[in-house]
Scaffold this motif. Structure first.
Motif, PDB file in Angstrom:
ATOM      1  N   LYS A 197      -6.900  17.049   4.515  1.00 31.74           N
ATOM      2  CA  LYS A 197      -8.344  17.223   4.635  1.00 31.74           C
ATOM      3  C   LYS A 197      -8.762  17.041   6.084  1.00 31.74           C
ATOM      4  O   LYS A 197      -8.095  16.361   6.859  1.00 31.74           O
ATOM      5  CB  LYS A 197      -9.072  16.186   3.774  1.00 31.74           C
ATOM      6  CG  LYS A 197      -8.745  16.250   2.295  1.00 31.74           C
ATOM      7  CD  LYS A 197      -9.402  15.096   1.558  1.00 31.74           C
ATOM      8  CE  LYS A 197      -9.008  15.065   0.091  1.00 31.74           C
ATOM      9  NZ  LYS A 197      -9.582  13.907  -0.625  1.00 31.74           N
ATOM     10  N   ASP A 198      -9.900  17.665   6.435  1.00 33.90           N
ATOM     11  CA  ASP A 198     -10.454  17.431   7.760  1.00 33.90           C
ATOM     12  C   ASP A 198     -11.296  16.160   7.756  1.00 33.90           C
ATOM     13  O   ASP A 198     -11.339  15.433   6.749  1.00 33.90           O
ATOM     14  CB  ASP A 198     -11.263  18.643   8.244  1.00 33.90           C
ATOM     15  CG  ASP A 198     -12.501  18.919   7.394  1.00 33.90           C
ATOM     16  OD1 ASP A 198     -12.944  18.018   6.636  1.00 33.90           O
ATOM     17  OD2 ASP A 198     -13.038  20.039   7.477  1.00 33.90           O
ATOM     18  N   TYR A 200     -14.284  15.710   7.419  1.00 35.78           N
ATOM     19  CA  TYR A 200     -15.412  15.750   6.500  1.00 35.78           C
ATOM     20  C   TYR A 200     -14.959  15.831   5.034  1.00 35.78           C
ATOM     21  O   TYR A 200     -15.765  16.022   4.136  1.00 35.78           O
ATOM     22  CB  TYR A 200     -16.316  16.940   6.829  1.00 35.78           C
ATOM     23  CG  TYR A 200     -16.840  16.907   8.241  1.00 35.78           C
ATOM     24  CD1 TYR A 200     -17.927  16.108   8.584  1.00 35.78           C
ATOM     25  CD2 TYR A 200     -16.218  17.647   9.247  1.00 35.78           C
ATOM     26  CE1 TYR A 200     -18.392  16.061   9.892  1.00 35.78           C
ATOM     27  CE2 TYR A 200     -16.668  17.600  10.553  1.00 35.78           C
ATOM     28  CZ  TYR A 200     -17.763  16.802  10.872  1.00 35.78           C
ATOM     29  OH  TYR A 200     -18.225  16.752  12.165  1.00 35.78           O
ATOM     30  N   GLY A 201     -13.647  15.725   4.823  1.00 35.04           N
ATOM     31  CA  GLY A 201     -13.128  15.746   3.461  1.00 35.04           C
ATOM     32  C   GLY A 201     -12.854  17.133   2.912  1.00 35.04           C
ATOM     33  O   GLY A 201     -12.579  17.283   1.723  1.00 35.04           O
ATOM     34  N   ASN A 202     -12.908  18.153   3.772  1.00 35.16           N
ATOM     35  CA  ASN A 202     -12.655  19.526   3.331  1.00 35.16           C
ATOM     36  C   ASN A 202     -11.199  19.907   3.601  1.00 35.16           C
ATOM     37  O   ASN A 202     -10.614  19.481   4.599  1.00 35.16           O
ATOM     38  CB  ASN A 202     -13.574  20.499   4.079  1.00 35.16           C
ATOM     39  CG  ASN A 202     -15.039  20.182   3.866  1.00 35.16           C
ATOM     40  OD1 ASN A 202     -15.487  20.028   2.732  1.00 35.16           O
ATOM     41  ND2 ASN A 202     -15.793  20.078   4.953  1.00 35.16           N
ATOM     42  N   PRO A 203     -10.601  20.742   2.754  1.00 33.11           N
ATOM     43  CA  PRO A 203      -9.218  21.165   2.992  1.00 33.11           C
ATOM     44  C   PRO A 203      -9.122  22.038   4.236  1.00 33.11           C
ATOM     45  O   PRO A 203      -9.944  22.929   4.432  1.00 33.11           O
ATOM     46  CB  PRO A 203      -8.858  21.954   1.730  1.00 33.11           C
ATOM     47  CG  PRO A 203     -10.171  22.422   1.174  1.00 33.11           C
ATOM     48  CD  PRO A 203     -11.156  21.341   1.507  1.00 33.11           C
ATOM     49  N   ILE A 204      -8.108  21.804   5.072  1.00 32.94           N
ATOM     50  CA  ILE A 204      -7.943  22.633   6.263  1.00 32.94           C
ATOM     51  C   ILE A 204      -7.271  23.966   5.911  1.00 32.94           C
ATOM     52  O   ILE A 204      -7.278  24.898   6.710  1.00 32.94           O
ATOM     53  CB  ILE A 204      -7.134  21.917   7.354  1.00 32.94           C
ATOM     54  CG1 ILE A 204      -5.679  21.671   6.896  1.00 32.94           C
ATOM     55  CG2 ILE A 204      -7.796  20.615   7.766  1.00 32.94           C
ATOM     56  CD1 ILE A 204      -4.756  21.240   8.012  1.00 32.94           C
TER      57      ILE A 204
END
Length: 228
Positions: A197-198, A200-204
């Motif tokens: 995750k980045d 911000y908690g989003n998948p890269i």
């Protein structure tokens, strides 16, 4: 009299505690274990759990020829953690950097039978099995699980653009005649695309195959998947 007995009782409790506890505390200080305990260990384990790599979905199926003219499919990678990249041998821009970084990754995990690499050319009309074999030797490919793959161009573009959503295309106006992503895809032992995750908690989704930061990140995450 009762007061004196109370003092004596308290003193005995303190003495017993000291005899039992102080040697343990000294040992923990010597072993640098002062901050360890059930509560802190639980926090540590939770951190590892929270950092577990995300599953994006199954990697696309493929069947191509490698540098030894051997048919290789996604099934040959089952049970292995592997990386997928799209490149071409005459690329004058980002491919040499990707190649060097992939060599570093190979060397990091060399000798581990559960790790592999799939390098798929987007210029198969030029990059025959023979050309790929020469290119592999020039680069220093030594892993038997690193397959440089070639086949039908439309089929390969379909794998890249529709299967992985990693752009690959022809463009006569650019140096080299082809455009493609400089990203690496990470696949687990069960054939699933995985990533971290980045902030911000989003998948890269995919890893930068050009810059050292991306290479370091994918090396760390390969190690995680090899332990699963």
């Amino acid at each position: 009299m009762l007061k004196n007995k109370s003092y004596i009782g308290i003193s005995l409790v303190i003495l017993v505690f000291g005899i039992y506890a102080i040697p343990k505390i000294v040992d923990r200080v010597k072993n640098h274990e002062v901050v360890k305990g059930e509560r802190l260990d639980a926090v540590s384990n939770q951190t590892v759990k929270d950092g577990k790599l995300m599953k994006i979905g199954p990697a696309p199926k493929f069947e191509l020829k490698d540098q030894n003219n051997k048919t290789i499919s996604n099934k040959d990678y089952l049970g292995k953690v592997y990386i997928v990249e799209f490149f071409f041998t005459t690329c004058p821009t980002i491919c040499p950097k990707m190649n060097r970084n992939m060599i570093d990754i190979q060397n990091k995990f060399f000798g581990n039978p559960n790790f592999g690499i799939a390098s798929i050319t987007i210029n198969p009309e030029h990059d025959t099995a023979e050309v790929l074999k020469s290119h592999a030797e020039l680069l220093g490919v030594k892993s038997s699980n690193w397959h440089m793959l070639t086949g039908n161009k439309a089929y390969i573009f379909d794998i890249a653009n529709k299967g992985f959503n990693l752009y690959a295309g022809e463009n006569s106006k650019v140096n080299g005649g082809f455009e493609h992503s400089g990203l690496f895809a990470l696949i687990d032992k069960n054939g699933n695309i995985r990533c971290r995750k980045d902030d911000y908690g989003n998948p890269i989704l995919y890893y930068d195959g050009i810059e050292k930061e991306g290479v370091k990140a994918i090396q760390q995450d390969i190690a995680i998947l090899l332990r699963e």
